[in-house]
Structure formats: C-alpha cells, structure tokens
Design a protein around this motif. Sequence first.
Motif, PDB file in Angstrom:
ATOM      1  N   LEU A  67      -8.534   0.752   3.121  1.00 63.74           N
ATOM      2  CA  LEU A  67      -8.052  -0.259   2.187  1.00 63.74           C
ATOM      3  C   LEU A  67      -8.541  -1.633   2.620  1.00 63.74           C
ATOM      4  O   LEU A  67      -8.817  -1.840   3.789  1.00 63.74           O
ATOM      5  CB  LEU A  67      -6.509  -0.307   2.212  1.00 63.74           C
ATOM      6  CG  LEU A  67      -5.740   0.887   1.686  1.00 63.74           C
ATOM      7  CD1 LEU A  67      -4.334   0.844   2.238  1.00 63.74           C
ATOM      8  CD2 LEU A  67      -5.729   0.825   0.174  1.00 63.74           C
ATOM      9  N   PRO A  68      -8.592  -2.566   1.689  1.00 61.60           N
ATOM     10  CA  PRO A  68      -8.874  -3.937   2.099  1.00 61.60           C
ATOM     11  C   PRO A  68      -7.573  -4.685   2.379  1.00 61.60           C
ATOM     12  O   PRO A  68      -6.543  -4.404   1.781  1.00 61.60           O
ATOM     13  CB  PRO A  68      -9.565  -4.527   0.873  1.00 61.60           C
ATOM     14  CG  PRO A  68      -8.983  -3.774  -0.280  1.00 61.60           C
ATOM     15  CD  PRO A  68      -8.550  -2.423   0.220  1.00 61.60           C
ATOM     16  N   ILE A  69      -7.639  -5.610   3.301  1.00 58.32           N
ATOM     17  CA  ILE A  69      -6.477  -6.453   3.572  1.00 58.32           C
ATOM     18  C   ILE A  69      -6.969  -7.893   3.648  1.00 58.32           C
ATOM     19  O   ILE A  69      -8.107  -8.140   4.064  1.00 58.32           O
ATOM     20  CB  ILE A  69      -5.749  -6.049   4.872  1.00 58.32           C
ATOM     21  CG1 ILE A  69      -4.541  -6.948   5.130  1.00 58.32           C
ATOM     22  CG2 ILE A  69      -6.687  -6.081   6.062  1.00 58.32           C
ATOM     23  CD1 ILE A  69      -3.734  -6.562   6.357  1.00 58.32           C
ATOM     24  N   GLY A  70      -6.108  -8.825   3.230  1.00 57.46           N
ATOM     25  CA  GLY A  70      -6.440 -10.242   3.329  1.00 57.46           C
ATOM     26  C   GLY A  70      -7.736 -10.567   2.620  1.00 57.46           C
ATOM     27  O   GLY A  70      -7.951 -10.231   1.463  1.00 57.46           O
ATOM     28  N   ALA A  71      -8.637 -11.199   3.348  1.00 52.89           N
ATOM     29  CA  ALA A  71      -9.884 -11.659   2.748  1.00 52.89           C
ATOM     30  C   ALA A  71     -10.943 -10.562   2.710  1.00 52.89           C
ATOM     31  O   ALA A  71     -12.124 -10.849   2.563  1.00 52.89           O
ATOM     32  CB  ALA A  71     -10.403 -12.864   3.533  1.00 52.89           C
ATOM     33  N   GLY A  72     -10.506  -9.321   2.871  1.00 52.14           N
ATOM     34  CA  GLY A  72     -11.468  -8.234   2.769  1.00 52.14           C
ATOM     35  C   GLY A  72     -11.714  -7.502   4.071  1.00 52.14           C
ATOM     36  O   GLY A  72     -12.696  -6.776   4.195  1.00 52.14           O
ATOM     37  N   ASP A  73     -10.802  -7.682   5.041  1.00 54.93           N
ATOM     38  CA  ASP A  73     -10.919  -6.904   6.271  1.00 54.93           C
ATOM     39  C   ASP A  73     -10.471  -5.475   6.003  1.00 54.93           C
ATOM     40  O   ASP A  73      -9.616  -5.238   5.160  1.00 54.93           O
ATOM     41  CB  ASP A  73     -10.035  -7.526   7.367  1.00 54.93           C
ATOM     42  CG  ASP A  73     -10.600  -8.840   7.858  1.00 54.93           C
ATOM     43  OD1 ASP A  73     -11.839  -8.951   7.866  1.00 54.93           O
ATOM     44  OD2 ASP A  73      -9.807  -9.735   8.190  1.00 54.93           O
ATOM     45  N   ALA A 106       0.833  -1.206   0.000  1.00 50.35           N
ATOM     46  CA  ALA A 106       0.000   0.000   0.000  1.00 50.35           C
ATOM     47  C   ALA A 106       0.865   1.252   0.000  1.00 50.35           C
ATOM     48  O   ALA A 106       0.538   2.250  -0.634  1.00 50.35           O
ATOM     49  CB  ALA A 106      -0.924  -0.015   1.221  1.00 50.35           C
ATOM     50  N   HIS A 107       1.971   1.165   0.701  1.00 51.05           N
ATOM     51  CA  HIS A 107       2.890   2.307   0.743  1.00 51.05           C
ATOM     52  C   HIS A 107       3.405   2.623  -0.656  1.00 51.05           C
ATOM     53  O   HIS A 107       3.338   3.761  -1.117  1.00 51.05           O
ATOM     54  CB  HIS A 107       4.056   1.974   1.679  1.00 51.05           C
ATOM     55  CG  HIS A 107       5.093   3.056   1.778  1.00 51.05           C
ATOM     56  ND1 HIS A 107       5.017   4.094   2.669  1.00 51.05           N
ATOM     57  CD2 HIS A 107       6.232   3.285   1.059  1.00 51.05           C
ATOM     58  CE1 HIS A 107       6.048   4.896   2.520  1.00 51.05           C
ATOM     59  NE2 HIS A 107       6.810   4.426   1.554  1.00 51.05           N
ATOM     60  N   ARG A 108       3.880   1.585  -1.334  1.00 46.63           N
ATOM     61  CA  ARG A 108       4.456   1.794  -2.667  1.00 46.63           C
ATOM     62  C   ARG A 108       3.427   2.378  -3.635  1.00 46.63           C
ATOM     63  O   ARG A 108       3.735   3.263  -4.427  1.00 46.63           O
ATOM     64  CB  ARG A 108       5.004   0.476  -3.215  1.00 46.63           C
ATOM     65  CG  ARG A 108       6.445   0.231  -2.808  1.00 46.63           C
ATOM     66  CD  ARG A 108       7.037  -0.904  -3.620  1.00 46.63           C
ATOM     67  NE  ARG A 108       6.318  -2.148  -3.380  1.00 46.63           N
ATOM     68  CZ  ARG A 108       6.651  -3.015  -2.412  1.00 46.63           C
ATOM     69  NH1 ARG A 108       7.691  -2.775  -1.649  1.00 46.63           N
ATOM     70  NH2 ARG A 108       5.968  -4.109  -2.241  1.00 46.63           N
ATOM     71  N   VAL A 109       2.217   1.885  -3.568  1.00 47.00           N
ATOM     72  CA  VAL A 109       1.193   2.357  -4.505  1.00 47.00           C
ATOM     73  C   VAL A 109       0.857   3.825  -4.270  1.00 47.00           C
ATOM     74  O   VAL A 109       0.835   4.627  -5.198  1.00 47.00           O
ATOM     75  CB  VAL A 109      -0.093   1.503  -4.382  1.00 47.00           C
ATOM     76  CG1 VAL A 109      -1.242   2.158  -5.152  1.00 47.00           C
ATOM     77  CG2 VAL A 109       0.168   0.100  -4.897  1.00 47.00           C
ATOM     78  N   PHE A 110       0.671   4.188  -3.005  1.00 43.61           N
ATOM     79  CA  PHE A 110       0.071   5.499  -2.765  1.00 43.61           C
ATOM     80  C   PHE A 110       1.076   6.628  -2.538  1.00 43.61           C
ATOM     81  O   PHE A 110       0.731   7.781  -2.761  1.00 43.61           O
ATOM     82  CB  PHE A 110      -0.943   5.416  -1.625  1.00 43.61           C
ATOM     83  CG  PHE A 110      -2.161   4.619  -2.005  1.00 43.61           C
ATOM     84  CD1 PHE A 110      -3.039   5.087  -2.983  1.00 43.61           C
ATOM     85  CD2 PHE A 110      -2.420   3.383  -1.440  1.00 43.61           C
ATOM     86  CE1 PHE A 110      -4.148   4.356  -3.361  1.00 43.61           C
ATOM     87  CE2 PHE A 110      -3.521   2.645  -1.808  1.00 43.61           C
ATOM     88  CZ  PHE A 110      -4.392   3.121  -2.782  1.00 43.61           C
ATOM     89  N   VAL A 111       2.303   6.315  -2.099  1.00 40.37           N
ATOM     90  CA  VAL A 111       3.237   7.441  -1.946  1.00 40.37           C
ATOM     91  C   VAL A 111       3.623   7.991  -3.318  1.00 40.37           C
ATOM     92  O   VAL A 111       4.063   9.125  -3.436  1.00 40.37           O
ATOM     93  CB  VAL A 111       4.523   7.085  -1.158  1.00 40.37           C
ATOM     94  CG1 VAL A 111       4.198   6.732   0.276  1.00 40.37           C
ATOM     95  CG2 VAL A 111       5.315   5.997  -1.836  1.00 40.37           C
ATOM     96  N   ALA A 112       3.456   7.174  -4.362  1.00 45.90           N
ATOM     97  CA  ALA A 112       3.809   7.633  -5.708  1.00 45.90           C
ATOM     98  C   ALA A 112       2.762   8.602  -6.264  1.00 45.90           C
ATOM     99  O   ALA A 112       3.021   9.333  -7.213  1.00 45.90           O
ATOM    100  CB  ALA A 112       3.948   6.428  -6.636  1.00 45.90           C
ATOM    101  N   GLU A 113       1.581   8.600  -5.669  1.00 45.44           N
ATOM    102  CA  GLU A 113       0.498   9.469  -6.158  1.00 45.44           C
ATOM    103  C   GLU A 113       0.757  10.922  -5.793  1.00 45.44           C
ATOM    104  O   GLU A 113       1.109  11.242  -4.673  1.00 45.44           O
ATOM    105  CB  GLU A 113      -0.835   9.034  -5.509  1.00 45.44           C
ATOM    106  CG  GLU A 113      -1.431   7.778  -6.091  1.00 45.44           C
ATOM    107  CD  GLU A 113      -2.020   8.023  -7.478  1.00 45.44           C
ATOM    108  OE1 GLU A 113      -2.391   9.165  -7.769  1.00 45.44           O
ATOM    109  OE2 GLU A 113      -2.087   7.036  -8.254  1.00 45.44           O
TER     110      GLU A 113
END
Lengths: 176, 258
Positions: B176-182, B124-131
Amino acid sequence: MAVGAGRSLDFLTDLESCIPSLRRYARALLRDGDRADDLVQDCLERALSRRHLWRGGPSLRPWLFKIMHNVFANQARARASRPRGQPIDQLGEGVGVPADQGHRLALAEMARALASLPEEQRRTVLLVALEGLSYQEVAEAMDVPIGTVMSRLSRARERLRALTAAEPGPSLRRVK
Amino acid sequence: MSAAPRVIDDALLHASADDRLDQEQRRLVAEWLEAHPEDARRVADWRRQNDLIRELWAAVDDEPVPPRLSLPRLIGRPWRRRALAAAAALLLLVAGALGGWFVRGWSGGGDGALAELAHSALAAHRVFVAERRHAVEVDRSEEQHLVTWLSRRLERPLRAPDLSAFGLALMGGRLLPIGAGDPAAQLMYEDADGARYTLFVTRGDGRLEEFRIVEEGGVTAFSWVDASIGCAVVGTVARDRLLAIAREAYTQLAAPSD
C-alpha cells in the motif's frame, strides 16, 4: 543496547513486570489498599508519559520508586490541608494466616515498629528488605548518596531491634 | 593475602544480612561473626526483620492486579488527568482564545509519524477486512514470495509473524502507499470465528521509539515506531489482547532474521 530493534515495547514489558513490586511497596507505605493502588496508578501513568526520560539501564525499578516517591510527596502536600480519615494503625492487613499466636504477635509488633520509624528510614528499610533493592539502587530511588542509605539503614534496623522482641516467640520475653 | 580486612565494618554486616556478599566476603564475615557474638546477634536480628517485613506484605502478591492498573488501559491517558481536570478546563478556555493550538497538544492528538501510521493502518484495515474475495493481494500459499516482495519494497528484512498462539492464521498481504507515496505492507490474519486482524508495517524514521493506542469506531490500533520499522496491529478487540498480539508480533519482527 538494542541494535536496530526498538525498546518501546520492551519498556512496556519491563514496566508490567514491576507492577507487583510497586503495589507491594505502595501498600507498605500507605497501609491502605485503595490509596496504595491509586498511588501505583499515578506512578504508572507518569512513567508512561515520561518514558522518553528513561535512559535505560539494568533495572527500571529504582526509577519507578523515585517517581512513586515524588507522586507520594505531591499527594501528601495536597492531603495536608484536608482532614485525615484514615486510622494510622491498620494492622492485620496483609498478615496472612498466622502460624501461631507468637508469630502473629511478632508480625504485628514489626508492623507497629515500622510505622513508628521516620519516613526516610522506613522507606530505606522497606526498599532493602521488602523489595530486595541493592544499596546502590536505593540510593537512586531516594536520590541520596549511598553513604546516606547505609546510615539510614543502620538506624532503621537498630531502632527496629529496640522496638521488637529479638527472640522468636513471646515466651522468651523478659519478665521483670 | 586473605588477611586484608581484619575488621568487618557495618556495611559488610548489612550486606551479609541481605545476602549480598561474594564467596570470599561471606567467609570473612562468617569468621568475624564467630568471634563477635554481639555482631552475630545483630545480623541474625536483621535477617529476621527482613523475613517479617516480607511476610507482612506477602499476601499482596496473591491478589489479582486490579484492571485499572492494566497498562493497555493506562496508555494514552495523560498523566494526572483527574487531578488536573480543572486546570485542563481552564487551559482549554485559554486555548480557544489561542486558536486551538493547545487543544491538540493537550489531548496528545497528533505527533507526526506515529499518528499518521495509526490512521493509515486503521483506514487500510477498514477497507480491506470488508473484502471477501480480494482481502489480500498475495495469498498465504505464496508466503515466501510475499515476504520477499514486501521486504524488497520496504527495504527491510520483514517476516510474517506466526500468531497461531493467539489462534490467528495468516491470510496473506498486500502493498500500500502511505503519506507521500512511501510503501507500506499490510498482513492480514483471521481467527477461527472469522474475525480479522491486520499488521501494518512501514519504514521507521530512525529516531522515534514510541507507542500509542488509537481507537476509531470500535476498531483499535496499537502502533509503535522504532529505529527500523513503524508498525501497527489493528483489530476489533479488547486492548489487553491487542497489546499481547502486538508484543508477539514485535518480538518476532525485531528478532534477527536467520
């Protein structure tokens, strides 16, 4: 103890605050800075990897000293087969700027006297005097009953008395 | 009544030299020492021994602690890695034959919730810090709304830790979702140079109390799980600083909400 909040980072904070104490004690045990820090490093690594075994309590230090004793014993066994490169008597290390000659002699004398103590007595008196552990904490750190701690402490202190000049200053020493 | 222990035993004398007596005991021992000069000499000598012993190693306290004893560096290192390197190599050989089960166990590679947390936080860090424009979903100008919303979704009282002591300003956050949707929450911070840090929060699983450091491609995540929340602090930064930030975040997150 902690309700809801975890103890995981509290453990780290406690462990970190013990590092100066561990270094000092290891130095007193080994009288060699690098080897002492090796011992501390192994002790910290082991404490980190076994942190789930820490049951909590008022003080982390007895548990850490216990780990250190175990690591030390393992290393001593490993070393026993190798030749010793380290002179036993490495005084002066840790001895700060001396107030005067007599005081420096007293310090050197104490270092020598300590080095001559049986290992168990030396550890006991170091944990009490240097690290300020309570007798109960020493018992935990050495895994012995408190009565054993007291008798070791007594013997250590009497032996140190016998081996060092009681009075401050060399001028007061008896001349035959 | 104060006549109870007329004879002062050695244990009390030692405790006296070590300043471990209460007021009443101190008084009794002082009386005793006045009447027994030989004991008084012993206690005085023991005190002097203590002073000398402390002085002998006082200088150690003034030395800087060597970097190899820094906890952030030691976390995640298997105990006695050096000493056991040879044994490990042997085990890995055996492990190869056993189909890799050992390898994971040995490297400490995956222990469930904590590993998943770290990897989700890093991703999640990699995806959103680039925004640039959509780094956060709810901007810091709506911090109260952000915190209320994320708290409701995670079913935990959350807060956005104040990390200004590290020069970090809150940018905002997202769900954000994590794992099975938590549900998981991500809070993003930025320092004066534009370097971004994220704080990733999930529900704790109620059992583990663990922490670990994971590094992937120069990005480091320090994560922990406790009874109430799982949390990771992620950034491109030295371990020491990351751990310091994590501690601060942890302290503030663990503090009871007022």
